[in-house]
Design an enzyme around this catalytic site. Structure first.
Site, PDB file in Angstrom:
ATOM      1  N   CYS A   2      40.215  42.937  52.543  1.00 19.26           N
ATOM      2  CA  CYS A   2      39.581  43.882  53.452  1.00 19.26           C
ATOM      3  C   CYS A   2      40.167  43.702  54.835  1.00 19.26           C
ATOM      4  O   CYS A   2      41.039  42.878  55.064  1.00 19.26           O
ATOM      5  CB  CYS A   2      38.065  43.666  53.489  1.00 19.26           C
ATOM      6  N   SER A  52      38.898  46.968  47.139  1.00 22.41           N
ATOM      7  CA  SER A  52      38.305  46.257  46.004  1.00 22.41           C
ATOM      8  C   SER A  52      39.385  45.855  45.001  1.00 22.41           C
ATOM      9  O   SER A  52      40.061  46.714  44.430  1.00 22.41           O
ATOM     10  CB  SER A  52      37.266  47.154  45.315  1.00 22.41           C
ATOM     11  N   ILE A  53      39.508  44.557  44.787  1.00 23.48           N
ATOM     12  CA  ILE A  53      40.526  44.020  43.879  1.00 23.48           C
ATOM     13  C   ILE A  53      39.878  43.206  42.760  1.00 23.48           C
ATOM     14  O   ILE A  53      40.269  43.313  41.600  1.00 23.48           O
ATOM     15  CB  ILE A  53      41.533  43.124  44.646  1.00 23.48           C
ATOM     16  N   GLY A  80      41.551  38.732  52.245  1.00 27.09           N
ATOM     17  CA  GLY A  80      42.518  37.960  51.477  1.00 27.09           C
ATOM     18  C   GLY A  80      42.120  37.825  50.030  1.00 27.09           C
ATOM     19  O   GLY A  80      41.298  38.572  49.502  1.00 27.09           O
ATOM     20  N   ASP A 104      35.705  36.139  44.408  1.00 30.77           N
ATOM     21  CA  ASP A 104      36.213  34.963  45.110  1.00 30.77           C
ATOM     22  C   ASP A 104      35.525  34.731  46.454  1.00 30.77           C
ATOM     23  O   ASP A 104      35.500  33.614  46.960  1.00 30.77           O
ATOM     24  CB  ASP A 104      37.728  35.044  45.297  1.00 30.77           C
TER      25      ASP A 104
END
Length: 640
Positions: A2, A52-53, A80, A104
């Site tokens: 982000c 969004s990952i 990150g 995470d």
């Protein structure tokens, strides 16, 4: 992933700054177009843009967490990826902690509660972090060890604002009471080195938390930074006949790093220039995604295209390959937009083709891998061979070396042997300033009449050289590049230009476990057999195709020398210089004369000209408000 933005206020009046944060947040929407929002308590206001990952449906930010007795003690916002979050999560669960998401971000804040500031020593990834402890009234900031992710901050009487991008802080300047004067020392450093070195920015009131540092601050207090990453290049001699053990450790570390960098809930692709670094990353990534897409860019000119090399490597490792060819017209049109995304200028012409290949990749994937960092960690630059060629000078008695130094100074430029004599009689501190110096001081004064000798590149490099005196010559050069060229140029463009396209770039070579192996390699296994990165090449023999193993470094080369002298960019450059309102900074007449000398073939000024031109475009956008960067809002699918 982000863009984070926040402010710790001095007088518990955060509510007064929520409008400013919300107004500034869209300046970096490109960093996170999937979700945006803000949050505040009485002391802190946060804003965030999310790309969004991982854990797409949860892990929203700001993320609140706390132990049972204070379940919302901490507020985290984070830019990150943490690649070992699954392992850390399991470790913390074994210690009795409970998690409410599967991403995470929560791992960071739980780890902070358990380990305190030392949480950064457990993280394997890239990050800019802000954690507000509502009980202790302490804000914790951190950046990853290499500086892959940025973190700017500005402190005024109103408080301390911090952000992933400087432009958001500039937008908040009226509320902050922020000084927007230009920093002349930073300007001279930029013109000298092609980038603005950390912790500076071109604005006096805005600084960066340095790579590998954490910081703490309290309401009304100053930013107190501490360095946690102190690369030592603790070289370990390799017994004769045991070299393969080292090569195997390198291969294993890189294989493990790529595997962890492939962790995502979206599609991951890879950039591919055709050189050994990007080819190795793509080949390893294909093991985890048989349908891997790779991307490259180049320029068609004079019957030759650099993209042919990358296509050959793509065919050899069996991946689908997508190419973007950039025309000179596209190149010139994109420059203002790219300078806006950069926040401060970086005089690297490869920024432009990188922008176009990132835009092409974003049509297909949301994350890409790349090969940055291999040269700095494994000894990949040709200049790293120099200590070997200059070794005979070390045997010459000091008085004689001084005499040879004086002789070299009176020999005419261009005379055979002068360069060798000059460099051989210099100390490393005098001759090596990283990979990016554009001007010597005489040339610098030509375009910057006010330049000061005490502000030259040595002001930037001296503190690094002071720390690495115990290292061997090649390791000293690598160590210097980690703190100058890599974090000032390589990683700035890797972050800013890919995020401009809402594309997350991951760099598996810049992994703490890969570095732990790389820093032990003795210099005779970095520079050996007539090549660079010798140990890495040996480690990759079973990973990359044979024709790639000894290929020269490629990257995304730009025909800047040819274009600035020809019809492609000469007219654009002349107009940029003529229209720029930077007379208090540059000697316009001298810059125009340099352009003419370049066109006439008197001297190749392409790197120097590009350094000045990039600044002039940046100045036209941010200071003069004369140039419109023409930023367009892009809407991407979330679930690529």
């Amino acid at each position: 992933m982000c863009g984070l933005l926040g402010m710790l206020t001095s007088n518990a009046n955060a509510a007064q700054f929520t409008d400013a944060v919300e107004r500034a947040l869209p300046c970096m929407r490109h960093r996170g177009p999937d979700e945006a929002g803000s949050w505040h308590d009485e002391d802190v206001v946060y804003g965030f843009n999310r790309l969004s990952i991982i854990d797409l449906e949860h892990s929203h930010q700001p993320l609140r967490w706390g132990p049972a007795e204070s379940p919302e003690r901490y507020a985290l916002t984070f830019n990150g990826e943490i690649y070992n979050y699954l392992e850390l999560r399991e470790e913390l669960q074994d210690l009795g902690y409970t998690f409410h998401t599967s991403g995470d971000s929560e791992t960071i804040v739980v780890g902070y509660h358990h380990w305190g500031e030392k949480v950064v020593e457990h993280l394997r990834g890239m990050f800019g972090i802000a954690i507000w402890d509502t009980r202790e009234k302490v804000l914790f900031l951190a950046r990853d060890q290499f500086g892959i992710k940025p973190l700017y901050y500005a402190t005024t009487a109103a408080g301390t604002a911090f952000s992933s991008e400087k432009k958001s802080l500039l937008e908040m300047a009226p509320e902050l009471g922020l000084d927007l004067d230009l920093d002349r020392r930073a300007i001279e450093h930029y013109v000298d080195l092609q980038y603005v070195p950390e912790p500076e920015s071109l604005h006096t009131g805005i600084r960066r938390l340095e790579s590998g540092c954490t910081a703490t601050l309290r309401p009304g207090g100053e930013v107190v930074a501490r360095r946690y990453f102190k690369p030592n290049f603790d070289v370990t001699p390799v017994p004769k006949g045991r070299e393969q053990d080292l090569f195997d450790r390198i291969a294993h570390a890189l294989e493990d790093s790529v595997a962890k960098h492939m962790r995502a809930d979206v599609t991951v692709g890879s950039f591919l220039s055709g050189g050994i670094d990007s080819t190795a990353i793509a080949a390893l990534a294909k093991r985890h995604n048989p349908d891997l897409l790779t991307f490259t860019t180049g320029f068609e000119r004079e019957g030759y295209s650099e993209v042919d090399v990358a296509a050959e490597s793509a065919a050899a490792i069996g991946v689908e390959h997508i190419v973007k060819v950039v025309s000179p017209e596209e190149y010139a049109d994109a420059i203002p937009k790219i300078m806006w995304y950069l926040d401060d200028p970086v005089a690297d012409p490869s920024l432009v083709p990188l922008y176009f290949v990132a835009a092409e990749a974003r049509k297909h994937v949301k994350v890409v891998l790349s090969g940055e960092g291999a040269d700095e960690l494994f000894g990949g630059y040709t200049i790293y061979k120099e200590p070997l060629s200059l070794a005979p000078f070390e045997k010459i008695p000091s008085p004689l070396r001084k005499g040879l130094r004086k002789l070299g100074q009176v020999l005419p430029d261009g005379m055979k042997g002068k360069s060798l004599l000059d460099r051989g009689t210099m100390t490393m501190e005098e001759r090596y300033y990283g990979n990016a110096r554009s001007f010597n001081f005489e040339q610098l004064q030509r375009v910057l009449p006010w330049a000061k000798p005490e502000w030259d590149h040595r002001e930037v490099t001296a503190p690094v050289y002071e720390v690495n005196r115990h290292m061997d010559p090649v390791a000293r050069m690598q160590h210097l590049d980690l703190f100058t060229w890599m974090r000032g140029d390589i990683l700035v463009k890797a972050d800013k230009i890919n995020m401009a396209n809402s594309l997350e770039l991951r760099v598996p070579f810049l992994d703490k476990e890969v570095f732990n192996v790389a820093q032990t390699i003795p210099h005779d296994l970095k520079i050996a057999d007539g090549t660079t990165k010798y140990a890495l090449r040996k480690a990759l023999e079973q990973i990359v195709p044979p024709h790639v193993l000894h290929r020269r470094k490629l990257g995304f080369p730009v025909p800047m020398r040819h274009w600035l002298a020809g019809d492609e960019l000469y007219g654009w450059a002349q107009d940029t210089i003529t229209e720029s309102q930077t007379d208090e900074i540059f000697d316009r007449g001298q810059v125009l004369e340099m352009l003419k000398e370049h066109r006439d073939g008197v001297t190749d000024h392409s790197r120097r000209l590009w350094t000045v031109l990039a600044f002039m475009v940046w100045h036209g956008i941010f200071m003069e408000k004369r140039i419109d960067p023409k930023i367009e809002r892009k809407d991407y699918p979330v679930d690529l």
